[in-house]
Each structure stands twice: as C-alpha cells, then as structure tokens.
Design an enzyme around this catalytic site. Structure first.
Site: not given
Ligand SMILES: *Cc1c(COP(=O)(O)O)cnc(C)c1O
Length: 372
Positions: A179
């Site tokens: 992210k």
């Molecule tokens: C990465 C992601 C998640 C999950 O995030 P985590 O922190 O790994 O639980 C949920 N929704 C979207 C759209 C994502 O890209």
C-alpha cells in the site's frame, strides 16, 4: 524488476529501536501520534489504528451494527477482504458491477442493488482512485444507509479537494507493504462520527472500558489493536508520504505518456477532480490480448506484473456460495481477465520505465488471441 518496493530506511529502523528500548510495546502514545497524523491527511476528527484494513472493515461494520442476515452492497471487483469482512459478520455481500474506465463501483447500478435488507454500502477506491462518492452517498442517504469507504489503497487520495477516508460515514486504510505507506501489517479507521469512534475504541480492545481499579467488559469485543512498534514505523513512513505520493504520481504520468502509442493497452484514467494515489498502476488490455500470456512473457523479461485485482464472484468460495453468472457482472468479469498491474514506485528510474514499456510492447505483440 519488482512490482512494488516499500521505501524503508534508517528512520524506520531507529523508530522501532526506540520503541523496543522504551519497553512499552502495545497500543500507546506512538499509536496515538500515528492516528493524529492519519486523521490530518484524511481530514477527519477521528482515526483509530487497527491490526489491518481487513479487521478495520470488520470493526467498522460491527460498530455500525451490521448483523447476520443484513446485506452490504460492495463492488464486484476488489481484493476479497472487502467481501470477507461482510461475511465474517454473518452478513451477505451484494456485488455491483464496476465502470470500465475507472474500475470503481458504477453509481448508476447502485440503486437497483438496494433491498429492504440492505444495511450499508461499502465502495472501494480501486488502486487508490476514489469511487464517485457524491452520487453513491446521495443514493445511500436517500435510503438511510451508512457508507464505509474501503480506502485501503487511497491514503492521500483526493475527491474534489476532500481526502479519501473523509467522504462517508467511515473510511478504512491499509498499511500492508503493497500500500501507500506500510507498518508491515496495519490499518486505520477514520470517521467524524463521535459515537461510532467511541464504540470502535471499545470493540477494538476486548469490549472493555476502564473503571476506577479494573476494566469492565461491556461488549464481546475483539483484539484488533495496532502495536506501538508498528505505529512507530507508520509515523516514520508518514514523513515520507508527500514524497511517496509525488513520486508515484509523476512516475505514473511518465508511464502513461510512454504508453500512449501502444495499441490495445489502455492506461488508467482519473476523472476530473479526483487525484489518484497510484497504489497500483493498472492498465486494461483489449479483449483480444491474452493477459495471462502477457504476465508470463513479462516475467521471462524479468518484469514482475500481475492481475489488477479479483472478480470476487469468480473465486471458488464466492462461486460456490453465490453462483453469480459472468454476464451478471460483465465489467467486473472483463477487469478480472484483462486488467494488468505494472511495476510502479518512486524509486523507478527513466530507464526502468522504458524497460517496462518495451517489455509490454513485445509481450502484447506475442499474446494476441487468434481471431474467432
Ligand atoms: C489490501 C486491501 C485490503 C486488505 O488490507 P489488509 O491491511 O491487508 O487487511 C482490503 N481492501 C482492499 C481494496 C485492499 O486493496
């Protein structure tokens, strides 16, 4: 070439060392500081750190009173955690198709997905591009429904000048290494709703409130806290956020420029007034290009690529449980098969960008399907 490389250096290392030396490891002052930093970027009064975006989405749903048997409307195209959070609460995800150009929930299809059992709408800001929130929130408001932004990829994203995470009832960010910033694992819930924030604070830490001498357990809560170790990494990352966003946006613009003449490859678009974070740089390939063959050909040239994200109805669990036909979600199905994520991060050089585009041009040329 890797798909994404987080920006970590001595600052994160020093921040972690400081927390370990302090002996205070779990949620504390450093988490509170990290929360204020996120609230400021999102533009909300509250930000509450959680162990991941997935637990954050779940906690937001619980906090809003979503119960077994309820329906929550989500886009069909997302990382399956979006739907899993709904299912973990015993509720039913209702999938809505996306727009071809933005990969985001199509507001024109939202109304018809709402039933008397609908209790929330949870749009996703696909790859860091805010969904078209004004019409989505207007429709939800008309039905008295709360809206949760799955803003996992959208930290620093803007929608007509307002921050992702501040556009609805609540927003949820992710700090997974793929992210915008990372805490290894981690997430954050943002909201302006004082009562919701208070409920989430209690549910996040075992359903406990502090009494004079002891805790009192007023709900069957969770342990979804973020540790101060992770929060310290987050604060170090926040100092890099402007540079990360600037780097992603300039590299993305340069990549888009280089892709202009490439037949069959459609660069990501950001509608007027929406500022993309480019957490992922996702192109759409024409239907006569075999996307998976492109991924293999790119890999042979040592350039890592992957699908965009998932048409959830095409995954085994969801197929078995909901049995949704491909043509019920045509654009989601198309995006599942034809979207391609290219490497993108601030550290990429001009030569790297040339390498990506040259590899893509060659890979697409060898991956055309025979005309039927
Ligand atoms: C990465 C992601 C998640 C999950 O995030 P985590 O922190 O790994 O639980 C949920 N929704 C979207 C759209 C994502 O890209």
């Amino acid at each position: 070439m890797r798909l994404n490389v987080p920006l970590l250096d001595d600052q994160e290392l020093a921040a972690v060392g400081e927390v370990l030396a302090s002996g205070y490891l779990t949620q504390g002052a450093r988490t509170a500081r990290f929360e204020r930093e996120i609230a400021e970027v999102a533009g909300t009064t509250h930000a509450q750190a959680v162990s991941s975006a997935t637990t954050g989405l779940h906690l937001a749903l619980v906090g809003l009173g979503i119960q077994p048997g309820d329906e929550v409307v989500i886009p069909g195209f997302s990382f399956p955690a979006t739907a899993n959070a709904v299912i973990q609460q015993g509720a039913t995800p209702v999938f809505v198709d996306i727009q071809r150009s933005t990969f985001n929930l199509d507001p024109g299809l939202l109304e018809s997905a709402i039933t008397e059992r609908t209790r929330a709408v949870m749009p996703v800001h696909a790859f860091g591009l805010c969904a078209d929130m004004d019409p989505i929130v207007a429709i939800a408001d008309r039905h008295g429904l709360p809206v949760i932004e799955d803003a996992a990829c959208a930290l620093g994203g803007l929608y007509h000048g307002r921050g992702a995470g501040s556009l609805a009832t609540a927003g949820v960010f992710s700090f997974h290494p793929r992210k915008i910033i990372t805490t290894a694992e981690g997430g954050m819930i943002t909201t302006d709703d004082d009562a919701l924030a208070e409920r989430i604070a209690v549910l996040r830490a075992h359903g406990a409130v502090r009494g004079e001498l002891f805790m009192e357990f007023v709900e069957a809560g969770f342990n979804y806290r973020l540790s101060d170790v992770h929060a310290a990494i987050g604060s170090a990352q926040m100092r890099k956020l402007p540079m990360i966003l600037h780097g992603r946006r300039t590299r993305a613009a340069e990549l888009t420029e280089r892709l202009a003449g490439l037949d069959g490859v459609h660069a990501p678009v950001a509608p007027e007034g929406i500022e993309h974070t480019y957490q992922s740089y996702v192109v759409r390939l024409d239907d006569d290009i075999d996307r998976d063959a492109v991924i293999r050909a790119m890999r042979a040239k040592d350039v890592e690529t992957t699908l965009g994200t998932y048409g959830m109805h095409l995954q085994p669990y969801f197929r078995a449980r909901f049995d949704i036909a491909d043509d019920a979600l045509p654009e989601t199905t198309r995006a599942h098969h034809q979207a391609l994520t290219l490497p993108l991060y601030p550290q990429l050089t001009d030569d790297d960008l040339d390498t990506i585009v040259d590899a893509l041009r060659d890979s697409v040329a060898t991956s055309r399907r025979e005309a039927a």
